[in-house]
Design an enzyme around this catalytic site. Structure first.
Site, PDB file in Angstrom:
ATOM      1  N   GLU A   1      14.931  30.491   8.577  1.00  0.00           N
ATOM      2  CA  GLU A   1      14.571  28.806   8.449  1.00  0.00           C
ATOM      3  C   GLU A   1      13.900  28.398   9.748  1.00  0.00           C
ATOM      4  O   GLU A   1      14.083  27.490  10.274  1.00  0.00           O
ATOM      5  CB  GLU A   1      15.618  28.250   8.230  1.00  0.00           C
ATOM      6  CG  GLU A   1      16.487  28.643   6.803  1.00  0.00           C
ATOM      7  CD  GLU A   1      15.367  28.148   5.705  1.00  0.00           C
ATOM      8  OE1 GLU A   1      14.504  27.289   5.898  1.00  0.00           O
ATOM      9  OE2 GLU A   1      15.599  28.722   4.540  1.00  0.00           O
TER      10      GLU A   1
HETATM   11  C1  LIG Z   1      17.582  38.152   6.261  1.00  0.00           C
HETATM   12  C2  LIG Z   1      16.421  37.189   6.255  1.00  0.00           C
HETATM   13  C3  LIG Z   1      16.371  36.508   5.223  1.00  0.00           C
HETATM   14  C4  LIG Z   1      15.034  35.776   5.229  1.00  0.00           C
HETATM   15  N1  LIG Z   1      14.846  34.900   4.199  1.00  0.00           N
HETATM   16  C5  LIG Z   1      13.437  34.520   3.888  1.00  0.00           C
HETATM   17  C6  LIG Z   1      13.152  33.729   2.494  1.00  0.00           C
HETATM   18  O1  LIG Z   1      14.163  33.559   1.609  1.00  0.00           O
HETATM   19  N2  LIG Z   1      11.973  33.342   2.580  1.00  0.00           N
HETATM   20  C7  LIG Z   1      11.077  33.421   3.419  1.00  0.00           C
HETATM   21  O2  LIG Z   1      10.036  33.142   3.318  1.00  0.00           O
HETATM   22  N3  LIG Z   1      11.243  33.791   4.563  1.00  0.00           N
HETATM   23  C8  LIG Z   1      12.644  34.290   4.854  1.00  0.00           C
HETATM   24  N4  LIG Z   1      12.888  35.316   5.948  1.00  0.00           N
HETATM   25  C9  LIG Z   1      11.723  35.236   6.952  1.00  0.00           C
HETATM   26  C10 LIG Z   1      12.382  34.200   8.373  1.00  0.00           C
HETATM   27  O3  LIG Z   1      12.097  32.868   7.986  1.00  0.00           O
HETATM   28  C11 LIG Z   1      11.347  35.166   9.318  1.00  0.00           C
HETATM   29  O4  LIG Z   1      12.075  36.145   9.699  1.00  0.00           O
HETATM   30  C12 LIG Z   1      11.251  34.047  10.635  1.00  0.00           C
HETATM   31  O5  LIG Z   1      10.459  32.865  10.219  1.00  0.00           O
HETATM   32  C13 LIG Z   1      10.502  34.650  11.719  1.00  0.00           C
HETATM   33  O6  LIG Z   1       9.478  35.399  11.437  1.00  0.00           O
HETATM   34  P1  LIG Z   1       9.138  36.764  11.724  1.00  0.00           P
HETATM   35  O7  LIG Z   1      10.236  37.611  11.416  1.00  0.00           O
HETATM   36  O8  LIG Z   1       8.023  37.270  11.539  1.00  0.00           O
HETATM   37  O9  LIG Z   1       9.078  37.018  13.436  1.00  0.00           O
HETATM   38  P2  LIG Z   1       8.191  36.284  14.248  1.00  0.00           P
HETATM   39  O10 LIG Z   1       7.370  35.032  13.828  1.00  0.00           O
HETATM   40  O11 LIG Z   1       7.193  37.556  14.641  1.00  0.00           O
HETATM   41  O12 LIG Z   1       8.818  35.972  15.839  1.00  0.00           O
HETATM   42  C14 LIG Z   1       9.338  37.002  16.751  1.00  0.00           C
HETATM   43  C15 LIG Z   1       9.584  36.349  18.008  1.00  0.00           C
HETATM   44  O13 LIG Z   1       8.701  35.560  18.339  1.00  0.00           O
HETATM   45  C16 LIG Z   1       9.067  34.290  18.816  1.00  0.00           C
HETATM   46  N5  LIG Z   1       7.848  33.445  18.601  1.00  0.00           N
HETATM   47  C17 LIG Z   1       6.782  33.539  17.389  1.00  0.00           C
HETATM   48  N6  LIG Z   1       5.881  32.616  17.503  1.00  0.00           N
HETATM   49  C18 LIG Z   1       6.299  31.744  18.739  1.00  0.00           C
HETATM   50  C19 LIG Z   1       5.508  30.782  19.327  1.00  0.00           C
HETATM   51  N7  LIG Z   1       4.590  29.949  18.879  1.00  0.00           N
HETATM   52  N8  LIG Z   1       6.342  30.270  20.448  1.00  0.00           N
HETATM   53  C20 LIG Z   1       7.490  30.695  20.886  1.00  0.00           C
HETATM   54  N9  LIG Z   1       8.073  31.820  20.368  1.00  0.00           N
HETATM   55  C21 LIG Z   1       7.506  32.362  19.136  1.00  0.00           C
HETATM   56  C22 LIG Z   1      10.155  33.926  17.630  1.00  0.00           C
HETATM   57  O14 LIG Z   1      10.771  32.877  18.039  1.00  0.00           O
HETATM   58  C23 LIG Z   1      11.041  35.266  17.625  1.00  0.00           C
HETATM   59  O15 LIG Z   1      11.950  35.260  18.542  1.00  0.00           O
HETATM   60  C24 LIG Z   1      14.186  35.779   6.280  1.00  0.00           C
HETATM   61  C25 LIG Z   1      14.371  36.402   7.357  1.00  0.00           C
HETATM   62  C26 LIG Z   1      15.641  37.530   7.242  1.00  0.00           C
HETATM   63  C27 LIG Z   1      15.959  38.216   8.311  1.00  0.00           C
END
Ligand SMILES: Cc1cc2nc3c(=O)[nH]c(=O)nc-3n(C[C@H](O)[C@H](O)[C@H](O)COP(=O)(O)OP(=O)(O)OC[C@H]3O[C@@H](n4cnc5c(N)ncnc54)[C@H](O)[C@@H]3O)c2cc1C
Length: 618
Positions: free
Chosen positions: A466
């Protein structure tokens, strides 16, 4: 330990939730009907959720090649939840709902989050259906939302993709019109979707007759290319199984396939999936492509989705809070029963009692050690404070929906500013509470023989999904405190100052009131200092410390206001709960609020220690 007295105090003594009955929408309700809802939820959570929290952790979802298998207990718990009417608690009577205030709905859901957060209480389903109630057509409401509210169908939100998590502008799932007459489908303009969605919670299971995916995808421009950025994103309803205009299953499987289950650190009662849309595993009418119905206007998808995401964020904050609370209660119980060590300074004949080493003295229970009390009080301050914050935000949602025009608009703006805190603060500090709960248990806390390690693992998710912590912080400092000329921040400051003025009259709270006034003033000046150069790179380099300071200031305000309510209810301070509330408030002011100054220092200085360090220096 029962949650109920704390919840009752916060709802009725502090937030005056009963007064909501004076509004037309809630006129049929009374404290009795609210309490009846809490009684039912408390009972279902106790009987159908709590006993199976460890079961769902150890019996992870698995795929047998055809179906996803979940423990029978999950089926039973979700059936009981749907039968209670909670999925549609806040909906109109006409939709089969109870027209309950959202404040009551959120409070009632706290029992489930505490008993077994990952069995789930339909947060996604309700959020999905609520979104359709705002942005969907009449047919979409009738066919999809209504069946979700009844528990016949369940819902998901499909935003993330393997290459697009925080940055949703990079989603590449495509949606193209589905042949002749695509615009006149009774369920909405019909498209075919192709793409992969990652991390989708509850994306595949056999708990309901159907799964209604809400999917973000891009409609290509006339040149066949996807429009860059979030502007190109549209929103679609993609059912796992196709339905007719009456919502009956047609027997045709839609082209949505489970590519795999993710194996998670915690929250294992809910499936988490990689879904392939439109890869041709289940062709519809001989063609690859998942059938999806447009919601709202093309290219307005993210705006619609935000409707669901804001609610979801209060829900995440509440889940984090209740996991913290579960750990607090478990460690409090343990600390009252575990004998270990002797009192410091307990007089002894040989003089060794000064450091508690006199083995001739009987052992004391660990709750008698000052450091264990510190860990318990920290948990209480974090978790009860967070619960108060979540209920306050829920009350703002009701104000936004049912208040007089000006009050409703103020509530909307306050929610904009407070939502990043409501999501992030409990995710960080109630997780810290879970860590302290493990610490109170000593080595036993690190084993699976006690529940606290699972609470920590379950809670670790909340800073990630989220919108990660970092992304919430960018939203707060980069957007929310600036929007509408900073009026949201001004509204919040006015509320905080009102509490300060009231508290300054009370000798036992006056010092806290002064400390809060100073912290607020510092947040205001740090906000300006962060943006002094007008360069987002300078301002936002320390967005997370800013959010931490902002969050602690908000929580200090909440605790001061709660302390005032406790003193009002119990002027003689004879109830132990009042002593506890005042103690937790004092803990927050003495041990937590001083952190604000350190966090804000790097913000005010636009400190680029982290931002400037070259990659090769790491
Ligand atoms: C158990 C679980 C349930 C989930 N359920 C859902 C769901 O139902 N539907 C759905 O759509 N998604 C879902 N998600 C996805 C979740 O919302 C994403 O994992 C999250 O938004 C982060 O995206 P990412 O994992 O690709 O990490 P990334 O976006 O790659 O981020 C990795 C790190 O980099 C940092 N970062 C990235 N961009 C920036 C920036 N511009 N500035 C500063 N820091 C940055 C982040 O804060 C993080 O610490 C779920 C995830 C998990 C683990």
């Amino acid at each position: 330990m029962s949650l109920r007295p704390t919840l009752d105090f916060l709802l009725y003594d502090w937030l005056q939730a009963e007064s909501l009955n004076q509004r037309g929408r809630f006129a049929d309700h009374s404290r009795e009907t609210f309490d009846a809802v809490f009684d039912t939820c408390e009972r279902i959570a106790r009987e159908k959720y709590a006993p199976f929290n460890r079961t769902v952790d150890t019996q992870e979802p698995h795929f047998d090649g055809e179906k996803v298998i979940l423990p029978q207990a999950t089926h039973e718990a979700q059936k009981a939840y749907a039968a209670s009417g909670m999925l549609s608690a806040a909906q109109d009577y006409a939709m089969g709902g109870m027209q309950l205030p959202y404040t009551v709905e959120a409070a009632a859901n706290a029992f489930f989050a505490m008993a077994s957060v990952s069995i789930g209480s339909g947060l996604l389903t309700t959020g999905n259906a609520n979104l359709l109630m705002v942005h969907g057509t009449d047919a979409q409401k009738e066919v999809f939302a209504k069946n979700e509210f009844s528990g016949r169908f369940s819902g998901t939100m499909c935003l993330s993709e393997p290459q697009a998590g925080s940055s949703l502008s990079d989603v590449t799932t495509r949606a193209v019109p589905d042949g002749e007459g695509f615009e006149s489908d009774p369920l909405g303009p019909r498209y075919r979707l192709k793409g992969n969605k990652m991390w989708i919670s509850a994306g595949e299971h056999e708990l309901t007759d159907n799964i209604i995916h809400l999917v973000l995808a891009k409609i290509p421009g006339p040149d066949g290319k996807l429009i860059a950025g979030t502007r190109g994103i549209s929103l679609f309803i993609v059912p796992k199984k196709l339905v007719d205009e009456q919502g009956e299953l047609t027997g045709v499987r839609n082209d949505v396939a489970l590519a795999g289950l993710n194996h998670k650190l915690g929250w294992r009662g809910t499936t988490n999936t990689l879904l392939n849309f439109g890869e041709g595993k289940y062709p519809v009418k001989g063609e690859a492509g998942a059938v999806g119905y447009l919601v709202g206007q093309p290219h307005e998808g993210l705006r619609c989705m935000f409707h669901m995401m804001n609610e979801a964020r209060i829900g995440v904050g509440m889940a984090a809070t209740m996991l913290g609370m579960a750990g607090y209660y478990a460690s409090l119980d343990y600390a009252k029963n575990r004998p270990q060590g002797r009192p410091i300074g307990g007089g002894s004949k040989n003089g060794t009692g000064a450091v508690g080493k006199d083995a001739t003295q009987p052992q004391i229970r660990i709750i008698e050690h000052a450091d264990v009390k510190r860990m318990l009080l920290a948990q209480k301050a974090y978790c009860e404070g967070a619960l108060a914050l979540e209920l306050y935000c829920a009350r703002l949602v009701d104000e936004h929906h049912t208040g007089e025009a000006q009050a409703a608009d103020d509530a909307r703006l306050l929610l904009e500013v407070l939502t990043p805190i409501a999501k992030s603060w409990p995710s960080e500090w109630c997780l810290e509470a879970n860590s302290l709960a493990i610490q109170v248990h000593g080595g036993y806390g690190y084993t699976r023989d006690f529940p606290v390690e699972q609470y920590w693992r379950d809670n670790r998710l909340n800073m990630i999904h989220e919108g990660t912590h970092g992304i919430q912080a960018l939203d707060l400092l980069g957007r929310k405190v600036l929007m509408e000329g900073g009026r949201g921040l001004q509204l919040l400051a006015a509320l905080i100052n009102t509490t300060v003025e009231r508290a300054i009259q009370r000798p036992e709270l006056a010092a806290h009131a002064n400390a809060l006034a100073q912290a607020l003033q510092r947040v205001g000046s740090a906000t300006k200092a962060a943006w002094a150069t007008g360069q987002p790179g300078d301002a936002l380099a320390n967005a997370v410390p800013y959010m931490q300071a902002f969050g602690h200031t908000v929580l200090a305000w909440i605790w001061l206001d709660v302390a005032l309510a406790a003193l009002k209810r119990d002027a003689t301070k004879t109830i132990a709960a009042t002593t506890g509330k005042l103690g937790a408030a004092r803990y927050f002011y003495h041990y937590e609020l001083p952190k604000v100054a350190a966090w804000l220092k790097v913000v005010e200085n636009r400190d680029l220690t982290c931002a400037d360090l070259p990659e090769e220096a790491f």
